[in-house]
Design an enzyme around this catalytic site. Structure first.
Site, PDB file in Angstrom:
ATOM      1  N   SER A 140       0.533 -10.323  51.581  1.00 38.09           N
ATOM      2  CA  SER A 140      -0.854 -10.738  51.755  1.00 38.09           C
ATOM      3  C   SER A 140      -1.279 -10.773  53.221  1.00 38.09           C
ATOM      4  O   SER A 140      -2.473 -10.717  53.526  1.00 38.09           O
ATOM      5  CB  SER A 140      -1.080 -12.118  51.125  1.00 38.09           C
ATOM      6  OG  SER A 140      -0.138 -13.058  51.613  1.00 38.09           O
ATOM      7  N   ASP A 398      -4.500 -23.646  53.021  1.00 40.48           N
ATOM      8  CA  ASP A 398      -3.873 -22.380  53.400  1.00 40.48           C
ATOM      9  C   ASP A 398      -3.613 -22.412  54.901  1.00 40.48           C
ATOM     10  O   ASP A 398      -4.537 -22.280  55.713  1.00 40.48           O
ATOM     11  CB  ASP A 398      -4.778 -21.198  53.046  1.00 40.48           C
ATOM     12  CG  ASP A 398      -4.132 -19.852  53.379  1.00 40.48           C
ATOM     13  OD1 ASP A 398      -3.035 -19.838  53.977  1.00 40.48           O
ATOM     14  OD2 ASP A 398      -4.736 -18.816  53.050  1.00 40.48           O
ATOM     15  N   HIS A 401      -2.372 -17.773  56.032  1.00 44.63           N
ATOM     16  CA  HIS A 401      -3.287 -16.667  56.301  1.00 44.63           C
ATOM     17  C   HIS A 401      -4.295 -17.064  57.376  1.00 44.63           C
ATOM     18  O   HIS A 401      -4.306 -18.204  57.838  1.00 44.63           O
ATOM     19  CB  HIS A 401      -3.988 -16.239  55.014  1.00 44.63           C
ATOM     20  CG  HIS A 401      -3.030 -15.858  53.932  1.00 44.63           C
ATOM     21  ND1 HIS A 401      -2.630 -16.737  52.942  1.00 44.63           N
ATOM     22  CD2 HIS A 401      -2.360 -14.702  53.707  1.00 44.63           C
ATOM     23  CE1 HIS A 401      -1.768 -16.136  52.151  1.00 44.63           C
ATOM     24  NE2 HIS A 401      -1.573 -14.898  52.599  1.00 44.63           N
TER      25      HIS A 401
END
Length: 423
Positions: A140, A398, A401
């Site tokens: 990702s 998160d 990311h």
């Protein structure tokens, strides 16, 4: 009466010749000293460059600028795209559109030591990849970097989505018709052949088969000119390693309920990288004579400073200051393994005969610059307006990311410099 005058002239003439000789001797001595200092300085400079090359800068052809070492400096300029002007941002990384109230994280630039990293030039990037196919392969974070690039490029040329497949659109392809350029995304978080875990189906472990590469991206290598690998975090998850499909178990990582040998993940990560890097060379096109460029984006540290679902998991609003954040052992090892494998790829390539075009290996070394940007993650703003109904103590964060726009845009500034040098 003339003699004293003659003697005086003779003495002056003698003194003049003597002084001229002395002056010439002095100038020659100074010149020799200067040459000695310049030679010594040159040797020191050469040794420094050689040492840096052996210590992690190897894999970058241009050793004049080591983009991996530097600091974040304040920057008044606005990002060239935002959360609404770019249509390729994954919802979880669209921090502005999700209501993140602070904007300070947008106003920093990466400043390498002793050189400059130029702002991203979208038209130049597209010109450099004209008539070429650029592919991002990995997890990702590979997708995160690709979406940053697509947003940067869309400020001058709107991409056309020509292919999308897989759950969550993990396989995508865009075209820039005016440049005859193609950009693709291949989901392959472990690079080699594997079966991903599915806890809902009782599959709690990734399965890796260490004898072959993931064909989902490898079978298209013949048509790819530039490939950017980015993988690492999935290797930290519980996994079982096999020598072949259906073959013997080599060991595992974090599998207490099985009677398998715990072998960790560092060696498996190294072997998987080596298989992927070598596969590009093994399958180099027989229909093209041009050189292929293989780039590895190094490991990007996470910044969880608490529980993943608790407020304040990554709540910084400015970069860490120099020396404030120490690199953890695991982050440093993952980076080191990546840099070493890229260096080995180039060493082997130089020894081999050039057949059907060379393969050039490079590194986008982001581990240090990413380590300092704990403020650049979505945090709770991976969700749209997470506090619209009031403050919540428990909420998914998160801290892996990166917000778009955000610090990850600098990765593509470095990628641009690498492609410029390659071209």
């Amino acid at each position: 009466m003339q003699k004293p005058l003659i003697n005086l002239h003779q003495r002056l003439h003698f003194l003049t010749k003597k002084h001229i000789f002395f002056a010439l001797y002095l100038l020659l001595l100074l010149a020799l000293i200067q040459l000695h200092h310049q030679h010594k300085k040159s040797l020191i400079s050469h040794e420094v460059m050689r040492t840096k090359a052996e210590d992690g800068s190897a894999g970058r052809a241009n050793m004049k600028c080591d983009f991996s070492i530097g600091k974040w400096i304040r920057n008044k300029a606005k990002p060239i795209y935002n959360g609404t002007s770019c249509g390729t941002i994954k919802e979880g990384q669209n921090c502005m559109a999700n209501g993140r109230p602070d904007t300070g994280y947008l106003h920093w630039r990466w400043q390498p030591v002793g050189c400059d990293l130029h702002p991203f030039h979208p038209s130049l990037f597209l010109t450099l990849i004209q008539n070429k196919h650029l592919a991002f392969v990995g997890d990702s974070l590979a997708r995160n970097q690709l979406e940053s690039l697509m947003c940067l490029l869309s400020t001058v040329s709107q991409p056309e989505l020509i292919y999308s497949s897989g759950d969550d659109n993990k396989f995508k392809r865009w075209a820039f018709p005016s440049y005859n350029a193609t950009v693709s995304l291949f989901w392959s978080p472990l690079l080699v052949k594997h079966v991903e875990k599915e806890p809902s189906l009782g599959k709690n472990y990734n399965k890796l088969y260490m004898d072959s590469v993931d064909e989902r991206w490898a079978r298209e290598l013949d048509e790819i000119d530039i490939v950017v690998f980015s993988a690492g975090h999935w290797f930290l998850l519980p996994a079982i390693y096999y020598d072949t499909a259906g073959g013997d178990v080599l060991g595992c990582h974090y599998c207490p309920e099985f009677n398998y040998t715990e072998i960790g993940f560092f060696d498996i990560f190294r072997k998987s990288l080596r298989i992927a890097l070598n596969e590009v060379k093994r399958r180099r096109s027989r229909r093209r004579s041009s050189e292929k460029l293989v780039v590895l984006t190094t490991f990007s540290p996470a910044h969880f400073e608490g529980e993943w679902n608790k407020a304040g998991a990554c709540s910084k609003m400015e970069p860490f200051k120099e020396g404030e954040k120490k690199m953890e052992y695991m982050d440093g090892e993952m980076r080191r393994i990546g840099v070493e494998e890229v260096r080995k790829g180039n060493d082997v390539e130089e020894e081999e005969e050039e057949v059907n075009g060379r393969v050039k290996y490079e590194v986008v070394d982001v581990t240090e610059l990413a380590l300092m940007r704990g403020d650049g993650h979505p945090g709770p703003y991976m969700n749209p307006f997470p506090y619209a109904q009031g403050y919540k103590e428990r909420l998914q964060n998160d801290c892996v990311h990166w917000c778009l726009p955000g610090p990850i845009d600098a990765w593509n500034e470095i990628l641009l410099e690498i492609i410029k040098s390659w071209k």
